[in-house]
Scaffold this motif. Structure first.
Motif, PDB file in Angstrom:
ATOM      1  N   ALA A   1      27.849 -42.208 -29.370  1.00  9.56           N
ATOM      2  CA  ALA A   1      27.151 -42.673 -28.167  1.00  9.56           C
ATOM      3  C   ALA A   1      27.438 -44.134 -27.862  1.00  9.56           C
ATOM      4  N   ALA A   2      28.149 -44.819 -28.742  1.00  5.80           N
ATOM      5  CA  ALA A   2      28.317 -46.265 -28.597  1.00  5.80           C
ATOM      6  C   ALA A   2      29.079 -46.643 -27.339  1.00  5.80           C
ATOM      7  N   ARG A   3      30.039 -45.834 -26.929  1.00  8.12           N
ATOM      8  CA  ARG A   3      30.880 -46.205 -25.795  1.00  8.12           C
ATOM      9  C   ARG A   3      30.131 -46.135 -24.472  1.00  8.12           C
ATOM     10  N   GLU A   4      29.295 -45.102 -24.313  1.00 12.86           N
ATOM     11  CA  GLU A   4      28.672 -44.880 -23.015  1.00 12.86           C
ATOM     12  C   GLU A   4      27.163 -45.077 -23.003  1.00 12.86           C
ATOM     13  N   LYS A   5      26.479 -44.690 -24.086  1.00 12.17           N
ATOM     14  CA  LYS A   5      25.024 -44.603 -24.007  1.00 12.17           C
ATOM     15  C   LYS A   5      24.370 -44.909 -25.346  1.00 12.17           C
ATOM     16  N   PRO A   6      24.236 -46.184 -25.696  1.00  7.86           N
ATOM     17  CA  PRO A   6      23.553 -46.497 -26.949  1.00  7.86           C
ATOM     18  C   PRO A   6      22.063 -46.182 -26.918  1.00  7.86           C
ATOM     19  N   PHE A   7      21.483 -46.105 -25.702  1.00  7.99           N
ATOM     20  CA  PHE A   7      20.055 -45.806 -25.591  1.00  7.99           C
ATOM     21  C   PHE A   7      19.869 -44.289 -25.652  1.00  7.99           C
ATOM     22  N   VAL A   8      20.134 -43.744 -26.834  1.00  8.04           N
ATOM     23  CA  VAL A   8      20.191 -42.290 -26.996  1.00  8.04           C
ATOM     24  C   VAL A   8      18.828 -41.664 -26.714  1.00  8.04           C
ATOM     25  N   GLY A   9      18.871 -40.493 -26.105  1.00 10.97           N
ATOM     26  CA  GLY A   9      17.651 -39.743 -25.870  1.00 10.97           C
ATOM     27  C   GLY A   9      16.852 -40.193 -24.675  1.00 10.97           C
ATOM     28  N   SER A  10      17.380 -41.115 -23.864  1.00 17.13           N
ATOM     29  CA  SER A  10      16.626 -41.648 -22.735  1.00 17.13           C
ATOM     30  C   SER A  10      16.833 -40.858 -21.453  1.00 17.13           C
ATOM     31  N   GLY A  11      17.707 -39.849 -21.485  1.00  7.48           N
ATOM     32  CA  GLY A  11      17.870 -38.990 -20.329  1.00  7.48           C
ATOM     33  C   GLY A  11      19.097 -39.320 -19.508  1.00  7.48           C
ATOM     34  N   THR A  12      18.981 -39.082 -18.206  1.00  9.40           N
ATOM     35  CA  THR A  12      20.079 -39.268 -17.265  1.00  9.40           C
ATOM     36  C   THR A  12      20.218 -40.736 -16.885  1.00  9.40           C
ATOM     37  N   VAL A  13      21.453 -41.195 -16.851  1.00  9.52           N
ATOM     38  CA  VAL A  13      21.707 -42.570 -16.440  1.00  9.52           C
ATOM     39  C   VAL A  13      21.472 -42.683 -14.938  1.00  9.52           C
ATOM     40  N   LEU A  14      20.499 -43.487 -14.546  1.00  8.96           N
ATOM     41  CA  LEU A  14      20.262 -43.725 -13.128  1.00  8.96           C
ATOM     42  C   LEU A  14      21.088 -44.889 -12.611  1.00  8.96           C
ATOM     43  N   ARG A  15      21.483 -45.735 -13.529  1.00  9.80           N
ATOM     44  CA  ARG A  15      22.413 -46.797 -13.173  1.00  9.80           C
ATOM     45  C   ARG A  15      23.110 -47.255 -14.433  1.00  9.80           C
TER      46      ARG A  15
ATOM     47  N   ASP B   1      27.087 -42.143 -40.819  1.00 12.41           N
ATOM     48  CA  ASP B   1      26.536 -42.442 -39.497  1.00 12.41           C
ATOM     49  C   ASP B   1      25.074 -41.999 -39.480  1.00 12.41           C
ATOM     50  N   TYR B   2      24.164 -42.958 -39.589  1.00 15.59           N
ATOM     51  CA  TYR B   2      22.740 -42.651 -39.630  1.00 15.59           C
ATOM     52  C   TYR B   2      22.133 -42.531 -38.228  1.00 15.59           C
ATOM     53  N   GLY B   3      22.914 -42.650 -37.194  1.00 16.70           N
ATOM     54  CA  GLY B   3      22.385 -42.736 -35.835  1.00 16.70           C
ATOM     55  C   GLY B   3      21.907 -41.410 -35.265  1.00 16.70           C
ATOM     56  N   ALA B   4      20.892 -41.504 -34.427  1.00 12.36           N
ATOM     57  CA  ALA B   4      20.395 -40.333 -33.699  1.00 12.36           C
ATOM     58  C   ALA B   4      21.321 -40.030 -32.523  1.00 12.36           C
ATOM     59  N   PRO B   5      21.690 -38.774 -32.303  1.00  7.99           N
ATOM     60  CA  PRO B   5      22.576 -38.450 -31.176  1.00  7.99           C
ATOM     61  C   PRO B   5      21.837 -38.306 -29.856  1.00  7.99           C
ATOM     62  N   ASP B   6      20.547 -37.982 -29.897  1.00  9.57           N
ATOM     63  CA  ASP B   6      19.769 -37.784 -28.678  1.00  9.57           C
ATOM     64  C   ASP B   6      18.298 -37.729 -29.065  1.00  9.57           C
TER      65      ASP B   6
END
Length: 490
Positions: A164-178, A385-390
């Motif tokens: 998720a690092a390239r596009e969306k580090p704020f995992v689990g937050s839903g659809t990108v509105l901007r 990789d301890y990160g949450a995917p979503d």
């Protein structure tokens, strides 16, 4: 006027685990199972309550399968005895082979009927009738798991998956509105004019001071009651082990809370893939929609700017509205259970041994996977990789369930959040005797920016008319459309 329950989404999900065995198994494994990686934020869901109800549902399912598997074995024995009696000429014994399976089928019907009746009663109680908190309607799970889930409610750190690092580090937050944007820089090097002439003496400040001020003032400035504001450190999953306070034991899952000094350090001096953001989360009526704004003050004197990203999570998918369709009238309720038991008895009976074997295989595979990784981490010092995917809440949402009300609320929340951040920033600068002429120019440019995604990074966007647009979504107010996305893997 009648209002949605604030815990409406939690109650609906707790009811759904009683009615959906697959979802219950997924939730139980994700929230209380052994793991190395983090899970996404709660986002308006009481995970403790959900974990408790999922455990009840999983145990009920396992008990039913064991009983049905026992009946399968009894049926096989009965049939073998009957065939032996028929071959040896013992008529009375042969009758066992005829009537035994019928008795087994009748017993299975009763078991399926009873289990479904209990499941519906539990779903009905948690969703409709009980004034008690949903977590009080089911027994606790393991204390360690509940303590971790309680900490997750107030998480001030979140490792995110490397993917998720390239596009969306704020995992689990839903659809990108901007997409992530950096607002126009503001010159903060000039002191403000004094009332009687001359210049005021500027009061020193740093990014932590600005974050703290915005977090405390945003609810009243934006007019968003219930706005949740928290500084949170986001850490790349493969770098989480570098923080001993986050991963004290590299063979265990990361913590959900760390000392606040580390969170502040992630803002003042960002580390290796570690940055602190001010997270603003506004949950709509009944938890149906969630809008989040992630801010990071970038103070490189003489200029100040904000890094801003906005997301939204739509209502739950259609599969979670089954509880609304449960018949309540006595005869309808009775007849519905009879029809369910009659149509499901044979598939349930036939599939019970396979389901038991399948759960056993999955558990053995999971245990082997974790054992291998723990051995490699300990002996070979491999990086995990301890990160949450979503997040669970994101995964089970569906924009097709968002009506006009949810879309207009999301647009209102976003407008208020953006204007609130600008107002809070201006007031903060004024309180610190900073000349705001540069801020005024920057604000004019920022206010011309709109939340318009044009189908990039997600199907939903907010257009220039302050309406969330989705090319395939219905325009009505009520839930509609096929159900709600793919359930998470345990």
């Amino acid at each position: 006027m009648p209002q949605y329950r604030k815990d409406g989404v939690t109650r609906r999900l707790c009811a759904s685990v009683h009615l959906d065995d697959e979802f219950a198994q997924v939730v139980d494994g994700e929230l209380t199972g052994d793991r190395l990686d983090a899970i996404g934020l709660t986002l308006g869901v009481n995970f403790v309550a959900l974990a408790r109800h999922a455990r009840v549902a999983v145990r009920r399912r396992a008990a039913l399968d064991r009983q049905l598997a026992g009946l399968c074995a009894a049926s096989a024995v009965s049939l073998a005895v009957g065939l032996w009696g028929l071959a040896s000429g013992h008529g009375s014994v042969a009758q066992v082979g005829i009537y035994g399976p019928l008795g087994v089928l009748a017993a299975a019907w009763l078991l399926v009927h009873h289990a479904q009746s209990r499941a519906r009663a539990a779903a009905h109680e948690v969703f409709r009738t009980s004034p008690e908190k949903s977590e009080n309607l089911a027994p606790p799970v393991e204390p360690e798991a509940e303590a971790w889930l309680h900490d997750l409610k107030r998480a001030n750190v979140l490792p995110y998956a490397d993917e998720a690092a390239r596009e969306k580090p704020f995992v689990g937050s839903g659809t990108v509105l901007r997409k992530v944007a950096v607002w126009q820089p503001i010159d903060v090097s000039k002191p403000a004019e004094a009332p009687g002439g001359g210049k005021l003496t500027m009061r020193p400040f740093d990014a932590v001071d600005l974050h703290t001020y915005v977090a405390r003032q945003m609810e009243s400035i934006a007019g968003l009651d219930g706005l949740r504001a928290r500084n949170r450190l986001y850490v790349l999953g493969s770098h989480a082990y570098l923080l001993p306070d986050l991963v004290p034991d590299r063979t265990r899952r990361p913590r959900a809370q760390i000392p606040k000094q580390l969170v502040q350090a992630g803002l003042q001096n960002p580390g290796a893939a570690m940055r602190t953001h001010l997270c603003l989360e506004r949950i709509g009526e009944g938890g149906r929609i969630i809008v989040s704004m992630y801010l990071r003050a970038i103070l490189n004197r003489p200029s100040l700017t904000w890094e801003v990203a906005t997301y939204a999570i739509p209502p739950l998918g259609a599969r979670f509205y089954r509880v609304n369709q449960l018949p309540l009238a006595p005869f309808d309720h009775w007849w519905s259970l009879v029809r369910y038991a009659t149509s499901h008895t044979w598939p349930e009976l036939r599939g019970a041994p396979g389901r038991i074997r399948g759960r056993g295989r999955w558990q053995r595979k999971r245990t082997k996977y974790l054992k291998k990784w723990r051995r490699d981490i300990t002996n070979q010092h491999l990086v995990y990789d301890y990160g949450a995917p979503d997040s669970l809440r994101e995964r089970i949402s569906d924009w097709e369930q968002a009506g006009h009300n949810e879309r207009s609320d999301a647009a209102d929340f976003l407008n208020r959040l953006q204007q609130g951040v600008l107002t809070a920033t201006e007031r903060f600068l004024e309180d610190h005797h900073v000349d705001t002429s540069s801020f005024d120019k920057a604000q004019q440019i920022i206010n011309t920016q709109t939340y318009n995604i044009n189908n990039v990074n997600g199907p939903s966007n907010i257009g220039n008319n302050n309406q969330i647009n989705h090319p395939n979504a219905p325009q009505g107010n009520g839930p509609s459309g096929p159900g709600g996305g793919t359930p998470p893997k345990p």
